[in-house]
Design a protein around this motif. Structure first.
Motif, PDB file in Angstrom:
ATOM      1  N   UNK A  37      14.439  -6.875   0.605  1.00 57.58           N
ATOM      2  CA  UNK A  37      14.172  -6.472   1.984  1.00 57.58           C
ATOM      3  C   UNK A  37      13.440  -5.134   2.035  1.00 57.58           C
ATOM      4  N   UNK A  38      13.830  -4.215   1.155  1.00 59.26           N
ATOM      5  CA  UNK A  38      13.206  -2.891   1.164  1.00 59.26           C
ATOM      6  C   UNK A  38      11.730  -2.968   0.803  1.00 59.26           C
ATOM      7  N   UNK A  39      11.401  -3.772  -0.199  1.00 51.48           N
ATOM      8  CA  UNK A  39      10.004  -3.897  -0.614  1.00 51.48           C
ATOM      9  C   UNK A  39       9.169  -4.588   0.457  1.00 51.48           C
ATOM     10  N   UNK A  40       9.769  -5.595   1.095  1.00 50.33           N
ATOM     11  CA  UNK A  40       9.061  -6.270   2.189  1.00 50.33           C
ATOM     12  C   UNK A  40       8.762  -5.294   3.316  1.00 50.33           C
ATOM     13  N   UNK A  41       9.758  -4.474   3.640  1.00 51.07           N
ATOM     14  CA  UNK A  41       9.570  -3.475   4.695  1.00 51.07           C
ATOM     15  C   UNK A  41       8.555  -2.419   4.280  1.00 51.07           C
ATOM     16  N   UNK A  42       8.675  -1.962   3.044  1.00 59.76           N
ATOM     17  CA  UNK A  42       7.845  -0.874   2.537  1.00 59.76           C
ATOM     18  C   UNK A  42       6.367  -1.247   2.545  1.00 59.76           C
ATOM     19  N   UNK A  43       6.054  -2.457   2.074  1.00 63.22           N
ATOM     20  CA  UNK A  43       4.654  -2.846   1.895  1.00 63.22           C
ATOM     21  C   UNK A  43       4.056  -3.583   3.093  1.00 63.22           C
ATOM     22  N   UNK A  44       4.892  -4.181   3.959  1.00 66.30           N
ATOM     23  CA  UNK A  44       4.362  -4.978   5.062  1.00 66.30           C
ATOM     24  C   UNK A  44       4.792  -4.473   6.439  1.00 66.30           C
ATOM     25  N   UNK A  45       6.098  -4.396   6.653  1.00 68.59           N
ATOM     26  CA  UNK A  45       6.599  -4.168   8.000  1.00 68.59           C
ATOM     27  C   UNK A  45       6.361  -2.743   8.490  1.00 68.59           C
ATOM     28  N   UNK A  46       6.648  -1.760   7.646  1.00 72.33           N
ATOM     29  CA  UNK A  46       6.465  -0.366   8.065  1.00 72.33           C
ATOM     30  C   UNK A  46       4.991  -0.048   8.329  1.00 72.33           C
ATOM     31  N   UNK A  47       4.067  -0.387   7.422  1.00 73.50           N
ATOM     32  CA  UNK A  47       2.650  -0.135   7.735  1.00 73.50           C
ATOM     33  C   UNK A  47       2.189  -0.840   9.008  1.00 73.50           C
ATOM     34  N   UNK A  48       2.665  -2.081   9.226  1.00 74.52           N
ATOM     35  CA  UNK A  48       2.285  -2.810  10.440  1.00 74.52           C
ATOM     36  C   UNK A  48       2.815  -2.111  11.678  1.00 74.52           C
ATOM     37  N   UNK A 190      -1.002  -9.604  14.994  1.00 68.74           N
ATOM     38  CA  UNK A 190      -0.469  -9.663  13.632  1.00 68.74           C
ATOM     39  C   UNK A 190       0.402  -8.446  13.353  1.00 68.74           C
ATOM     40  N   UNK A 191      -0.137  -7.254  13.667  1.00 72.13           N
ATOM     41  CA  UNK A 191       0.620  -6.020  13.451  1.00 72.13           C
ATOM     42  C   UNK A 191       1.871  -5.979  14.321  1.00 72.13           C
ATOM     43  N   UNK A 192       1.754  -6.501  15.547  1.00 70.27           N
ATOM     44  CA  UNK A 192       2.897  -6.509  16.451  1.00 70.27           C
ATOM     45  C   UNK A 192       4.023  -7.401  15.958  1.00 70.27           C
ATOM     46  N   UNK A 193       3.681  -8.592  15.481  1.00 65.03           N
ATOM     47  CA  UNK A 193       4.703  -9.508  14.972  1.00 65.03           C
ATOM     48  C   UNK A 193       5.424  -8.925  13.765  1.00 65.03           C
ATOM     49  N   UNK A 194       4.648  -8.362  12.838  1.00 71.65           N
ATOM     50  CA  UNK A 194       5.266  -7.760  11.656  1.00 71.65           C
ATOM     51  C   UNK A 194       6.054  -6.505  12.035  1.00 71.65           C
ATOM     52  N   UNK A 195       5.478  -5.685  12.911  1.00 75.65           N
ATOM     53  CA  UNK A 195       6.146  -4.449  13.314  1.00 75.65           C
ATOM     54  C   UNK A 195       7.451  -4.690  14.045  1.00 75.65           C
ATOM     55  N   UNK A 196       7.496  -5.748  14.858  1.00 78.78           N
ATOM     56  CA  UNK A 196       8.730  -6.061  15.592  1.00 78.78           C
ATOM     57  C   UNK A 196       9.873  -6.439  14.646  1.00 78.78           C
ATOM     58  N   UNK A 197       9.520  -6.918  13.467  1.00 79.44           N
ATOM     59  CA  UNK A 197      10.555  -7.306  12.498  1.00 79.44           C
ATOM     60  C   UNK A 197      11.078  -6.129  11.700  1.00 79.44           C
ATOM     61  N   UNK A 198      10.398  -4.968  11.791  1.00 82.27           N
ATOM     62  CA  UNK A 198      10.740  -3.856  10.914  1.00 82.27           C
ATOM     63  C   UNK A 198      12.156  -3.331  11.124  1.00 82.27           C
ATOM     64  N   UNK A 199      12.517  -3.029  12.368  1.00 80.42           N
ATOM     65  CA  UNK A 199      13.807  -2.385  12.617  1.00 80.42           C
ATOM     66  C   UNK A 199      14.986  -3.247  12.174  1.00 80.42           C
TER      67      UNK A 199
END
Length: 302
Positions: A37-48, A190-199
């Motif tokens: 989960x951390x790597x997914x967030x680090x490389x995808x969700x947080x930047x988005x 795209x950024x919105x969908x990924x960003x909404x999953x970050x928290x």
């Protein structure tokens, strides 16, 4: 203030801790590891998330600069307070460095953004994101420098800072507000969908990381470092942020971000540099638990 304590506790803090607790209790049963989960967030969700917020930011440059200066001063003073207290109590340089690291690095990302959104609403997320990026960059720099100083000056890990996806995306995101244009709708979505999953994903990752932390130390020093992070942090912010010309929702977001418990990333830096890792991990866990009450009090004041 006290009339708001329980509504804030149940409606703002409890939902955040419910996700953390869910991951803590079910992580092993479901076979989920925090690293995934951390790597997914680090490389995808947080930047988005960062791109989605900053590419449409409406805060003027002067206000943003004041926010950066304000939160930087708050975290610097908090870290130095931790270091000074430890040395004043006669603790070793290693423990004093661990004090500095846990006091200077608040969990402004996976924890702070969620609470800011629930407490202050979506309008505060631009400010919270600027505070998060500033605090994370400054705190990472301080922790690596302090650990390197303790171990003889090694600062090679600083290279990781400029490679951090959530930081390297910032110049690209700022191109749009500086140019006065909006990102293409497809990119926004795209950024919105990924960003909404970050928290939610980051909160689940935090629960798993706490579960994997192992044996904890409940000594006096652990509680002292935790209290500096949770009490001195927002107190210093209340004093400093208005002095740099920040008010309103921007000030509230800064004070709330300054009140966060110690960040999990601090434990990674401590383990990589062998700076009292058991102590640092214990402060992270204890400060996170104590923040149930301390953050509710801070939000009641706001």
């Amino acid at each position: 203030m006290f009339s708001q304590f329980f509504p804030i506790f149940f409606n703002v803090v409890t939902p955040v801790f419910a996700l953390i607790l869910t991951a803590y209790l079910l992580g092993n049963r479901l076979g989920i590891q925090s690293r995934s989960l951390s790597r997914t967030s680090y490389y995808l969700l947080v930047p988005a998330f960062v791109f989605n917020v900053l590419s449409q930011v409406k805060i003027d440059a002067v206000t943003a600069f004041r926010m950066i200066v304000g939160i930087g001063l708050v975290y610097m003073i908090t870290g130095l307070l931790g270091w000074g207290l430890a040395r004043g109590l006669g603790r070793s340089k290693e423990i004093a460095t661990a004090f500095l690291m846990t006091c200077v690095f608040g969990n402004v990302g996976n924890y702070g953004l969620a609470l800011t959104k629930f407490c202050l609403g979506p309008n505060a997320m631009e400010s919270a994101t600027i505070y998060m990026l500033t605090a994370n960059t400054f705190s990472f720099f301080c922790c690596v420098m302090a650990a390197g100083w303790l171990k003889g000056g090694s600062t090679g890990a600083l290279k990781d800072l400029i490679k951090t996806p959530g930081i390297t995306i910032v110049p690209l995101a700022l191109v749009f507000p500086v140019a006065g244009i909006e990102p293409p709708i497809m990119i926004q979505r795209i950024a919105g969908l990924l960003g909404d999953a970050m928290i939610p994903v980051l909160l689940l990752a935090l629960g798993l990381q706490l579960k994997e932390a192992g044996k904890l130390n409940f000594g006096t020093d652990v509680f002292l470092a935790s209290l500096i992070r949770l009490i001195a942090g927002p107190a210093i912010a209340i004093a400093i942020i208005p002095l740099v010309g920040i008010s309103g929702i921007e000030a509230s977001a800064g004070i709330l971000q300054a009140a966060m418990p110690s960040a999990v990333l601090t434990a990674i830096i401590a383990m990589e540099n062998n700076v009292a890792p058991a102590f640092v991990t214990s402060v992270i866990c204890v400060s996170t638990l104590l923040s149930l009450v301390s953050l509710t009090l801070v939000m009641s004041l706001l």
